[in-house]
Design a protein around this motif. Structure first.
Motif, PDB file in Angstrom:
ATOM      1  N   LEU A   1     -52.341  21.488  23.705  1.00  0.00           N
ATOM      2  CA  LEU A   1     -51.993  22.915  23.714  1.00  0.00           C
ATOM      3  C   LEU A   1     -52.146  23.593  22.353  1.00  0.00           C
ATOM      4  CD1 LEU A   1     -48.757  22.840  25.897  1.00  0.00           C
ATOM      5  CD2 LEU A   1     -50.833  24.106  26.451  1.00  0.00           C
ATOM      6  N   GLY A   2     -52.246  22.795  21.296  1.00  0.00           N
ATOM      7  CA  GLY A   2     -52.245  23.401  19.955  1.00  0.00           C
ATOM      8  C   GLY A   2     -50.835  23.871  19.610  1.00  0.00           C
ATOM      9  N   ASP A   3     -50.703  25.163  19.363  1.00  0.00           N
ATOM     10  CA  ASP A   3     -49.403  25.726  18.968  1.00  0.00           C
ATOM     11  C   ASP A   3     -48.429  25.720  20.159  1.00  0.00           C
ATOM     12  OD1 ASP A   3     -47.392  27.055  17.750  1.00  0.00           O
ATOM     13  OD2 ASP A   3     -48.531  28.883  17.314  1.00  0.00           O
ATOM     14  N   LEU A   4     -47.246  25.176  19.945  1.00  0.00           N
ATOM     15  CA  LEU A   4     -46.272  25.089  21.046  1.00  0.00           C
ATOM     16  C   LEU A   4     -45.240  26.220  20.998  1.00  0.00           C
ATOM     17  CD1 LEU A   4     -45.553  21.231  20.979  1.00  0.00           C
ATOM     18  CD2 LEU A   4     -47.308  22.462  22.250  1.00  0.00           C
ATOM     19  N   ARG A   5     -45.331  27.064  19.984  1.00  0.00           N
ATOM     20  CA  ARG A   5     -44.314  28.106  19.779  1.00  0.00           C
ATOM     21  C   ARG A   5     -44.087  28.977  21.012  1.00  0.00           C
ATOM     22  NH1 ARG A   5     -45.917  31.038  14.346  1.00  0.00           N
ATOM     23  NH2 ARG A   5     -47.808  29.914  14.861  1.00  0.00           N
ATOM     24  N   GLY A   6     -42.815  29.140  21.370  1.00  0.00           N
ATOM     25  CA  GLY A   6     -42.469  30.062  22.456  1.00  0.00           C
ATOM     26  C   GLY A   6     -42.652  29.495  23.854  1.00  0.00           C
ATOM     27  N   LYS A   7     -43.202  28.274  23.960  1.00  0.00           N
ATOM     28  CA  LYS A   7     -43.388  27.690  25.303  1.00  0.00           C
ATOM     29  C   LYS A   7     -42.029  27.280  25.866  1.00  0.00           C
ATOM     30  CE  LYS A   7     -47.991  27.266  25.007  1.00  0.00           C
ATOM     31  NZ  LYS A   7     -48.764  28.374  25.537  1.00  0.00           N
ATOM     32  N   HIS A   8     -41.876  27.418  27.162  1.00  0.00           N
ATOM     33  CA  HIS A   8     -40.654  26.929  27.802  1.00  0.00           C
ATOM     34  C   HIS A   8     -40.876  25.478  28.215  1.00  0.00           C
ATOM     35  CE1 HIS A   8     -37.623  27.021  31.360  1.00  0.00           C
ATOM     36  NE2 HIS A   8     -37.132  26.422  30.300  1.00  0.00           N
ATOM     37  N   ALA A   9     -40.125  24.575  27.591  1.00  0.00           N
ATOM     38  CA  ALA A   9     -40.270  23.139  27.891  1.00  0.00           C
ATOM     39  C   ALA A   9     -39.046  22.644  28.634  1.00  0.00           C
ATOM     40  CB  ALA A   9     -40.446  22.355  26.594  1.00  0.00           C
ATOM     41  N   VAL A  10     -39.274  21.920  29.716  1.00  0.00           N
ATOM     42  CA  VAL A  10     -38.172  21.275  30.439  1.00  0.00           C
ATOM     43  C   VAL A  10     -38.293  19.770  30.258  1.00  0.00           C
ATOM     44  CG1 VAL A  10     -37.355  20.694  32.751  1.00  0.00           C
ATOM     45  CG2 VAL A  10     -37.669  23.085  32.121  1.00  0.00           C
ATOM     46  N   VAL A  11     -37.215  19.162  29.755  1.00  0.00           N
ATOM     47  CA  VAL A  11     -37.160  17.706  29.601  1.00  0.00           C
ATOM     48  C   VAL A  11     -36.264  17.177  30.716  1.00  0.00           C
ATOM     49  CG1 VAL A  11     -36.543  15.793  28.069  1.00  0.00           C
ATOM     50  CG2 VAL A  11     -37.362  17.952  27.090  1.00  0.00           C
ATOM     51  N   ILE A  12     -36.793  16.283  31.537  1.00  0.00           N
ATOM     52  CA  ILE A  12     -35.981  15.720  32.626  1.00  0.00           C
ATOM     53  C   ILE A  12     -35.547  14.321  32.186  1.00  0.00           C
ATOM     54  CG2 ILE A  12     -35.828  15.351  35.112  1.00  0.00           C
ATOM     55  CD1 ILE A  12     -38.414  17.039  35.375  1.00  0.00           C
TER      56      ILE A  12
ATOM     57  N   CYS B   1     -40.156  25.560  20.668  1.00  0.00           N
ATOM     58  CA  CYS B   1     -40.160  25.748  22.123  1.00  0.00           C
ATOM     59  C   CYS B   1     -38.775  26.230  22.560  1.00  0.00           C
ATOM     60  CB  CYS B   1     -40.446  24.423  22.840  1.00  0.00           C
ATOM     61  SG  CYS B   1     -42.132  23.854  22.656  1.00  0.00           S
ATOM     62  N   THR B   2     -38.719  26.825  23.741  1.00  0.00           N
ATOM     63  CA  THR B   2     -37.430  27.114  24.390  1.00  0.00           C
ATOM     64  C   THR B   2     -37.178  25.924  25.304  1.00  0.00           C
ATOM     65  OG1 THR B   2     -37.940  29.443  24.319  1.00  0.00           O
ATOM     66  CG2 THR B   2     -36.212  28.757  25.878  1.00  0.00           C
ATOM     67  N   VAL B   3     -36.063  25.223  25.073  1.00  0.00           N
ATOM     68  CA  VAL B   3     -35.917  23.904  25.706  1.00  0.00           C
ATOM     69  C   VAL B   3     -34.767  23.868  26.724  1.00  0.00           C
ATOM     70  CG1 VAL B   3     -35.615  21.428  25.274  1.00  0.00           C
ATOM     71  CG2 VAL B   3     -36.757  22.853  23.560  1.00  0.00           C
ATOM     72  N   THR B   4     -35.061  23.338  27.887  1.00  0.00           N
ATOM     73  CA  THR B   4     -34.035  23.074  28.901  1.00  0.00           C
ATOM     74  C   THR B   4     -34.017  21.568  29.154  1.00  0.00           C
ATOM     75  OG1 THR B   4     -34.539  25.188  29.964  1.00  0.00           O
ATOM     76  CG2 THR B   4     -33.319  23.592  31.283  1.00  0.00           C
ATOM     77  N   VAL B   5     -32.826  20.977  29.146  1.00  0.00           N
ATOM     78  CA  VAL B   5     -32.719  19.533  29.425  1.00  0.00           C
ATOM     79  C   VAL B   5     -32.033  19.344  30.779  1.00  0.00           C
ATOM     80  CG1 VAL B   5     -31.817  17.318  28.612  1.00  0.00           C
ATOM     81  CG2 VAL B   5     -32.547  19.037  26.951  1.00  0.00           C
ATOM     82  N   LEU B   6     -32.678  18.623  31.671  1.00  0.00           N
ATOM     83  CA  LEU B   6     -32.112  18.345  32.998  1.00  0.00           C
ATOM     84  C   LEU B   6     -31.650  16.887  33.068  1.00  0.00           C
ATOM     85  CD1 LEU B   6     -34.849  20.050  35.234  1.00  0.00           C
ATOM     86  CD2 LEU B   6     -32.740  21.050  34.314  1.00  0.00           C
ATOM     87  N   HIS B   7     -30.633  16.643  33.884  1.00  0.00           N
ATOM     88  CA  HIS B   7     -30.110  15.286  34.052  1.00  0.00           C
ATOM     89  C   HIS B   7     -29.601  15.131  35.465  1.00  0.00           C
ATOM     90  CE1 HIS B   7     -26.320  17.345  33.452  1.00  0.00           C
ATOM     91  NE2 HIS B   7     -26.870  17.903  32.382  1.00  0.00           N
ATOM     92  N   SER B   8     -28.942  14.006  35.733  1.00  0.00           N
ATOM     93  CA  SER B   8     -28.578  13.711  37.124  1.00  0.00           C
ATOM     94  C   SER B   8     -27.531  14.675  37.681  1.00  0.00           C
ATOM     95  CB  SER B   8     -28.074  12.266  37.233  1.00  0.00           C
ATOM     96  OG  SER B   8     -26.861  12.117  36.533  1.00  0.00           O
TER      97      SER B   8
END
Ligand code: NDP
Length: 303
Positions: free
Chosen positions: A153-164, A183-190
């Motif tokens: 992707l090159g520059d990751l700035r401003g991307k919405h990333a979801v980590v599961i 990045c704007t980060v959301t972390v998901l879990h159980s």
């Protein structure tokens, strides 16, 4: 439409070539980067992982020092080995292969490693550095995912990333690295509510769950980049197969790019371990030189 395949084998070969060039530079300065690997017990998978790490180290010119200890080794004896490796200036990186036998407190052993030699990036000092955005030695798998994302992707700035997934070795450091990349980060879990809905809004999805093919098409926004960290062994059609956490066939027509399993994140982990070893060697050399210079200015050799 079919997603671009993110080739972890090719990317890891590139990282290893860069590491080999750095090793050659260090050797020209009289430093031989060395990685100590401590393996306790008979876990067959651990033996395979250690063999692969030692092989890869040899390929890039890093000296590996293996410490294979029997399964009944006491915690005190493991700590003695770590203390000796910490004190040895010829050892730049220390890796303790996990899991350790159940009678040994893993955290106690990991915290005993000198943070400057902690090439897995698991010591609290390195974890704290990562969360404050001043990371030096970062956990290898998330660092490998970042390299794949930047290459794609090159520059990751401003991307919405979801980590599961929110484990200490993958999910949490992954989120910290993405945040450090703006990045704007959301972390998901159980316990997350409506995880598909949240994941379906992401530009980047990192799956680190440990559940075969859990992430289906309904978790992915069209055009998202999908990094599958999962490694799951399953029996299918009478065969033993390795599959990721992402339902690859279902997501392939939707995503813009996706890592396969195997051949995606897996090869990157070892490559980044080698990179961390070189980083540690370089850092220790700089610290030694700075100390020598300070001593020289405090008491010049003529005094
Ligand atoms: P862990 O078991 O430590 O963590 C799994 C995480 O997934 C937990 O945070 C858990 O949540 C979360 N989770 C479980 N079920 C769900 C669900 N239904 N919905 C959302 N989240 C869920 O695993 P690891 O992080 O160590 O590893 C994850 C995967 O990555 C495994 O397949 C592992 O083999 C692989 N791996 C691959 C590496 C590589 O080099 N490619 C290196 C390391 C791991 P909670 O915290 O609530 O329990």
């Amino acid at each position: 439409m079919s997603a671009q395949l993110i080739d972890g084998k090719a990317a890891s070969a590139q990282v290893l070539a860069e590491v080999a060039a750095d090793v050659a530079l260090l050797k020209a300065e009289g430093i031989e980067p060395a990685l100590a690997v401590v393996l306790v017990g008979d876990d067959p998978a651990s033996h395979v992982y250690v063999r692969n790490k030692v092989l890869r180290a040899g390929e890039v010119g890093i000296l590996s020092l293996e410490h294979r200890l029997p399964a009944d080794t006491t915690a005190a004896a493991v700590l003695e080995v770590i203390t000796a490796l910490n004190a040895d200036p010829a050892v730049h990186g220390i890796l303790v292969q996990l899991p350790l036998p159940s009678h040994i407190d893993e955290n106690l052993v990991l915290q005993a490693i000198d943070p400057r030699k902690d090439v897995d990036g698991f010591h609290s000092e390195n974890v704290g550095g990562l969360s404050q955005g001043r990371a030096v030695l970062t956990p290898c798998t998330p660092a490998g995912c970042m390299r794949l994302l930047r290459d794609t992707l090159g520059d990751l700035r401003g991307k919405h990333a979801v980590v599961i997934g929110r484990s200490n070795i993958v999910g949490k450091p992954m989120a910290a690295l993405l945040l450090a990349a703006d990045c704007t980060v959301t972390v998901l879990h159980s316990r997350s509510n409506k995880p598909q809905k949240l994941s379906g809004q992401a530009d980047i999805v990192i799956a680190a769950v440990g559940r075969p093919r859990m992430i289906g098409a309904d978790w992915i926004k069209p055009g998202a980049v999908v990094i599958d960290v999962g490694i799951n062994r399953i029996e299918e059609d009478g065969r033993n197969r390795l599959v990721g956490d992402v339902d690859f066939d279902a997501v392939l027509p939707i995503a813009a790019a996706i890592t396969p399993v195997p051949g995606g994140v897996g090869p990157m982990t070892i490559a980044l371990l080698m990179q961390n070893t070189v980083t540690a060697a370089r850092q220790q050399q700089s610290a030694t030189s700075a100390l020598a210079a300070a001593e020289e200015s405090a008491c010049p050799s003529v005094c």
